[in-house]
Design an enzyme around this catalytic site. Structure first.
Site, PDB file in Angstrom:
ATOM      1  N   HIS A 101      19.716 -21.216   7.738  1.00  0.00           N
ATOM      2  CA  HIS A 101      18.500 -21.242   7.552  1.00  0.00           C
ATOM      3  C   HIS A 101      17.501 -21.754   8.740  1.00  0.00           C
ATOM      4  O   HIS A 101      16.599 -21.224   9.028  1.00  0.00           O
ATOM      5  CB  HIS A 101      18.358 -22.344   6.451  1.00  0.00           C
ATOM      6  CG  HIS A 101      16.790 -22.699   5.707  1.00  0.00           C
ATOM      7  ND1 HIS A 101      16.363 -23.984   5.664  1.00  0.00           N
ATOM      8  CD2 HIS A 101      15.799 -21.919   5.739  1.00  0.00           C
ATOM      9  CE1 HIS A 101      15.168 -23.911   5.141  1.00  0.00           C
ATOM     10  NE2 HIS A 101      14.738 -22.567   5.416  1.00  0.00           N
ATOM     11  N   GLU A 104      17.121 -18.800  11.067  1.00  0.00           N
ATOM     12  CA  GLU A 104      16.019 -17.831  10.508  1.00  0.00           C
ATOM     13  C   GLU A 104      14.532 -18.446  10.787  1.00  0.00           C
ATOM     14  O   GLU A 104      13.728 -17.612  11.733  1.00  0.00           O
ATOM     15  CB  GLU A 104      16.065 -17.683   9.060  1.00  0.00           C
ATOM     16  CG  GLU A 104      14.638 -17.039   8.363  1.00  0.00           C
ATOM     17  CD  GLU A 104      14.207 -17.854   7.127  1.00  0.00           C
ATOM     18  OE1 GLU A 104      12.985 -18.250   7.152  1.00  0.00           O
ATOM     19  OE2 GLU A 104      15.008 -18.381   6.243  1.00  0.00           O
ATOM     20  N   LEU A 349      14.929 -18.953 -24.408  1.00  0.00           N
ATOM     21  CA  LEU A 349      16.175 -18.591 -23.993  1.00  0.00           C
ATOM     22  C   LEU A 349      16.141 -17.635 -22.954  1.00  0.00           C
ATOM     23  O   LEU A 349      15.195 -16.755 -23.225  1.00  0.00           O
ATOM     24  CB  LEU A 349      16.984 -18.109 -25.451  1.00  0.00           C
ATOM     25  CG  LEU A 349      18.603 -17.700 -25.191  1.00  0.00           C
ATOM     26  CD1 LEU A 349      19.395 -17.776 -26.408  1.00  0.00           C
ATOM     27  CD2 LEU A 349      18.604 -16.334 -24.819  1.00  0.00           C
ATOM     28  N   LYS A 877      -5.602   1.489   0.157  1.00  0.00           N
ATOM     29  CA  LYS A 877      -5.683   2.323  -1.271  1.00  0.00           C
ATOM     30  C   LYS A 877      -4.700   1.435  -2.091  1.00  0.00           C
ATOM     31  O   LYS A 877      -3.780   0.814  -1.831  1.00  0.00           O
ATOM     32  CB  LYS A 877      -4.857   3.554  -0.769  1.00  0.00           C
ATOM     33  CG  LYS A 877      -5.704   4.677   0.253  1.00  0.00           C
ATOM     34  CD  LYS A 877      -4.766   5.842   0.404  1.00  0.00           C
ATOM     35  CE  LYS A 877      -5.508   6.658   1.270  1.00  0.00           C
ATOM     36  NZ  LYS A 877      -5.074   6.517   2.644  1.00  0.00           N
ATOM     37  N   LYS A 879      -1.829   1.174  -4.522  1.00  0.00           N
ATOM     38  CA  LYS A 879      -0.628   1.790  -4.563  1.00  0.00           C
ATOM     39  C   LYS A 879      -0.218   2.153  -5.987  1.00  0.00           C
ATOM     40  O   LYS A 879       0.734   3.063  -6.150  1.00  0.00           O
ATOM     41  CB  LYS A 879       0.438   0.877  -4.065  1.00  0.00           C
ATOM     42  CG  LYS A 879      -0.048   0.513  -2.718  1.00  0.00           C
ATOM     43  CD  LYS A 879       1.116  -0.273  -1.943  1.00  0.00           C
ATOM     44  CE  LYS A 879       0.662  -1.864  -2.710  1.00  0.00           C
ATOM     45  NZ  LYS A 879      -0.508  -2.278  -2.369  1.00  0.00           N
ATOM     46  N   LEU A 881      -1.214   2.177 -10.740  1.00  0.00           N
ATOM     47  CA  LEU A 881      -2.112   2.041 -11.671  1.00  0.00           C
ATOM     48  C   LEU A 881      -2.639   0.665 -11.916  1.00  0.00           C
ATOM     49  O   LEU A 881      -3.732   0.316 -11.897  1.00  0.00           O
ATOM     50  CB  LEU A 881      -1.658   2.871 -12.948  1.00  0.00           C
ATOM     51  CG  LEU A 881      -2.548   2.766 -14.185  1.00  0.00           C
ATOM     52  CD1 LEU A 881      -3.726   3.918 -13.803  1.00  0.00           C
ATOM     53  CD2 LEU A 881      -1.915   3.102 -15.329  1.00  0.00           C
TER      54      LEU A 881
END
Length: 971
Positions: A101, A104, A349, A877, A879, A881
């Site tokens: 980690h 990273e 659940l 734009k 991407k 609907l």
């Protein structure tokens, strides 16, 4: 040679749309092989894509063995890349937990080719982009998104992470503080606390048992063992191209993308290492067939049963775990959820299957009622009783066929998501699937195997179960050290095991009936005269219906959003709390009916707002009108069940009272909202208000809510004007027949117009301190909003670099532009384990003072890059609907009915000059005073804290601040 689409379709046995075929180069198999072998190669490497996917794909392997998937999207205005490295925290050395980690984090702090720390993030931000990364059990994934015209240079910078990161010792010593801040920030998060208990109760020789985040203890330098040496060794050992998979998503053609991939990533070293699943048993015999009791911070009651099972990834077409997750987790009539909820034992659940490469865990997680906690063994027995039903091959086959039909439709009409999400998804898929299946792997339900399902069911036994109870007051005898979590572990009794092995037959449990919502008519409606923007097709007093047919995305779907405005919604704290309860009961009443619709891709949701409530339906349009009418009918004619009333009332009160365990910055942000908005109420206040509410009072509230309303609706997608008018008439009749039309109420916000900052100090029981500072300007003109928008875009990355990377003040750091309704401003947020709020605010003020020079010295080229980057982001734009619907809906809610807000903003931004921005910063920005919410962490109860307690200018209740604020009415 390359195959024609017809040849490929024949080879793979299905009439799928075929993307671009793989290129044969020196790094791939030789192109001089015979036709049969070439066809086989292309069968493996040709990506099977949706009929609705207009992108082209190519799989290649570089000379260094790096797997690469290329995606060319001729319509893209955002591009992205992702590198998945098949190494996660399970690869940490035993004495260096959190090292992967930490590694990273370190890759973002400069490379040999681009050594300036923060330059990567600043470049992306200047070009409308961003980046992130995440470390999991077996994978670390890095990804970024950026404006299209900056893609090549961003990719070059990105590639250097994996070729020559600096791993500078100075930043090694600093950045471990950021990892510790991340650990400290979540030290009271129940999810983290529970996770670490579960790790501590597994086989400690299995790598999944390790503490994954890291802190200053695990990352400390030791005698003859320096962190930087371990860091470099970890990078050298695991960051090999043989473990990596890359995706590039851009507007360039495939040949160009391939050229970039080869030029920029071939230098990644290959040491030949491969990820291999662990051979160690994840659990010892004494860790199975057990109950684990955990005491949480929050007032919660959960039961989770875990069953370790073999990894199911190789069963691509059978998907036994996907089947179990779906059928056990469904909520229609006869389901496990429906039965247990009807008995008053549970609130919710969910099911899941997750694990590293060597095993997975099938789990059922249940939120219990107080009665359910007392009778948790009854709940468990019902789970095993339901498992018995799953041995019915005929009914299982029918359900599998439904999953298959739904999956095929969803794949056929798959919509685009962001470039970043596409890239991240593909790089991960490439680690597990053949190139041809990286898009459709999750949608293949082509081979039901009852034998395989029975094999997995045979693992769902009490002897193989880890039963986890989480609740206040449970008896414990251990403490998990990193998170100070009390727990106990003990074997299940012979009586419990016998009971679960021979569960009673429960007649009310049944496998799902046929799903009536599965779409069968999937044709696009005939194209009418299409307007550029939504237009009103039905309007009467208090009711307006907007319609927009949209054929661009080529899918048989539509979105319909309905907003009901009522002055009763948030007129006081009691009304606001009742509105939440009303909404919860509505959702609950629809659950059995609506769950199959969601499963079939016809989603609905409901929301509660301070000005009313709303609902929406999105998905395949065939049966949408009926679902909308049913929902709206329930809204107007809700029968309130007493048991459900008590359950949801208590659940909301408990949830709101648990707010005291939220992270400090979350509590401060909530307090700020309550200061700035007239109808924003605190969670504790709503909990108190709801406590005394009776069922009769809620019924009266529902009646009052609908007496005078304004309703606005948008229908967008595969819907004809006539269909919208018909739906409008139905909804008008349902909503306005017994209601009076009334215009929505004005909004009221509060600004600091004094000549000094206003500070609210709140008490938070946490080691970390926090500040949230909001500088909202009284001028809501478009020009002012444009200036604040550009300034926020420019200072975001350098603020993060200065406060988080250089000064290491905390993991949660944000500086950006913000809007309070239409009023623009700046906001700063820091949560810190290192400094108190007085010092944090001093650092913010110092940054802003220094930023005068930064902006003044900025070159015209740099200024233009920031401006153009923001403009391109605004004009990106849509991407899919849903994105376009959300844009239209926001414009309608804001009453910007010309649908040109973005164009107007771009025009303002385009005209801005650096001189104007310098003047703006030195006058408007520095003359705007903040509202500040802060808390002193328990680690910072120092002289500043003592002084603040005697400072009468510091407020300790909202009324003190409110008395000094100025109200502003928004029409």
């Amino acid at each position: 040679m390359k195959l024609t689409p017809t040849m490929v379709a024949t080879l793979i046995g299905a009439a799928f749309s075929i993307g671009a075929l793989s290129s044969c180069t020196s790094s791939d198999q030789a192109s001089t092989i015979n036709v049969t072998e070439s066809q086989l190669e292309n069968d493996i490497n040709t990506v099977v894509k949706s009929q609705n996917d207009d992108r082209t794909y190519r799989y290649i392997t570089l000379d260094n063995g790096l797997k690469v998937i290329l995606v060319s999207d001729s319509k893209a205005d955002k591009s992205a890349a992702s590198m998945d490295v098949h190494i996660g925290h399970m690869a940490d050395p035993k004495d260096r937990e959190g090292l992967t980690h930490f590694l990273e984090h370190m890759l973002f702090l400069g490379t040999d080719k681009y050594p300036k720390v923060g330059e990567y993030s600043e470049y992306l931000k200047a070009n409308g982009g961003w980046s992130n990364a995440g470390t999991g059990q077996e994978h670390t994934n890095y990804f970024f998104q950026v404006n299209q015209d900056a893609f090549e240079e961003a990719t070059d910078r990105f590639a250097q992470f994996f070729i020559s990161p600096s791993l500078d010792k100075e930043y090694v010593d600093r950045e471990k503080n950021a990892v510790h801040s991340e650990y400290s920030m979540k030290i009271k998060d129940d999810a983290r606390r529970i996770r670490e208990v579960l790790k501590d109760t597994t086989n400690q020789d299995h790598p999944s048992s390790q503490f994954s985040v890291g802190n200053l203890d695990t990352l400390a330098d030791r005698e003859n063992d320096l962190l930087i040496d371990d860091l470099k060794a970890q990078y050298k050992k695991y960051y090999s191209s043989s473990r990596m998979a890359l995706s590039l998503v851009g507007r360039e053609d495939l040949d160009t993308l391939e050229q970039w991939a080869r030029e920029k990533f071939t230098a990644i070293p290959n040491n030949g290492s491969k990820s291999t699943p662990s051979k160690i048993a994840p659990y010892l015999p004494e860790q199975l067939g057990v109950n684990i009791s955990i005491v949480p911070m929050k007032d919660v009651r959960t039961l989770t049963v875990y069953f370790p099972v073999p990894n199911a990834g190789k069963y691509l077409q059978e998907k036994p775990l996907n089947f179990l997750v779906s059928i056990v987790g469904q909520e229609a009539e006869g389901s496990l959820f429906s039965y247990l909820k009807g008995k008053g034992l549970i609130e919710s659940l969910s099911t899941n299957a997750y694990g590293p490469d060597d095993f997975e865990q099938f789990s059922v997680t249940i939120n219990l009622t107080p009665k359910g906690l007392e009778q948790y063994q009854d709940v468990n027995e019902a789970i095993f009783s339901y498992f018995e039903l799953l041995k019915d091959e005929t009914k299982n086959q029918s359900y599998f066929n439904e999953l298959s039909a739904i999956a095929k439709t969803n794949f056929d009409f798959q919509e685009k998501v962001s470039a970043a999400n596409t890239a991240r998804f593909l790089s991960t898929q490439l680690q597990y699937y053949k190139p041809k299946n990286i898009l459709n792997a999750d949608y293949l339900y082509t081979q039901y195997s009852h034998k395989l399902l029975l094999d997995y069911l045979s693992k769902l036994t009490p002897e193989n179960m880890r039963q986890v109870l989480v609740a206040k007051g449970l008896k414990t005898d251990h403490v998990q050290p990193e998170y100070d979590t009390p727990y106990a572990i003990s074997k299940l009794s012979d009586k419990e095991i016998a009971r679960y092995n021979n569960p009673q037959v429960i007649s009310k449990l049944s496998l799902p009936a046929a799903n009536p919502f599965i779409a069968t008519h999937l044709a696009l409606k005939a194209t009418e005269t299409i307007t550029e923007h939504p237009s009103v097709v039905f309007e009467k007093p208090g009711f307006k219906f907007w319609h927009k047919q949209d054929t661009e995305f080529n899918i048989p779907k539509a979105d319909v959003y309905v907003q009901i405005y009522s002055d009763q919604a948030g007129k006081d704290v009691s009304s606001r709390a009742k509105n939440y309860l009303y909404n919860a009961l509505l959702n609950d009443s629809l659950n059995e009916f609506g769950y199959p619709a969601k499963a079939a891709g016809l989603n609905y949701n409901m929301w509660s707002t301070a000005s009313g409530m709303g609902f929406g339906v999105s998905g395949y349009d065939e049966k949408q009108a009926d679902l909308l009418s049913t929902i709206n009918n329930r809204i107007r004619n809700l029968t309130i069940d007493e048991a459900e009333f008590i359950l949801h009332k208590n659940r909301l009160i408990r949830s709101w009272n648990n707010a005291k365990f939220e992270r400090p910055y979350s509590q401060a942000s909530s307090a700020l909202s309550q200061l700035q908005y007239e109808k924003a109420y605190g969670k504790f206040a709503m909990a108190n208000a709801l406590t005394s509410v009776t069922i009769e009072e809620l019924q009266q509230y529902v009646t009052d809510f609908h007496q005078a309303v304004e309703i606005e609706i948008l229908a967008h997608g595969n819907m004809l004007k006539a269909d919208s008018i018909k739906l409008a008439q139905t909804l008008y009749s349902l909503n306005m027949k017994e209601s009076t039309a009334k215009s929505r109420a004005d909004k009221v916000i509060y600004l600091n117009k004094t000549d000094h900052s206003l500070t609210l100090e709140i008490e938070v029981d946490h080691n970390d301190s926090t500040i949230v500072a909001s500088y909202i300007n009284a001028d809501s003109s478009l020009e002012n909003r444009a200036k604040y928008g550009l300034l926020g875009s420019m200072l975001n990355a350098p603020f993060y670099k200065q406060i988080r990377t250089e000064q290491q003040l905390g993991y949660i750091v944000s500086g950006r532009n913000t809007l309070l309704e239409e009023n623009p401003g700046l906001s700063f947020l820091i949560q810190s384990p290192k400094a108190g709020p007085v010092e944090l605010m001093r650092r913010v003020n110092q940054f802003m003072a220094d930023y005068k020079g930064t902006l003044s010295e900025m070159t015209d080229k740099e200024f233009s890059e920031y401006k153009q980057g923001l403009i391109k982001s605004i004009l990106a734009k849509h991407k899919n609907l849903g994105e376009r619907t959300s844009y239209y809906w926001k414009e309608i809610n804001d009453q910007a009915v010309n649908f040109d807000s973005n164009d107007k903003m771009v025009a303002q931004l385009s005209a801005l000059t650096k001189d104007e921005m310098n003047h703006f910063l030195n006058t408007t920005v520095f003359n705007t005073q903040p509202i500040l919410v802060r808390s002193f962490g328990t680690a910072h109860r120092n002289d500043d804290y003592k002084q603040s307690k005697t400072d009468e200018s510091i407020c300790r209740d909202a009324a003190c601040v409110n008395n000094q604020l100025t109200s502003l009415t928004i029409k």
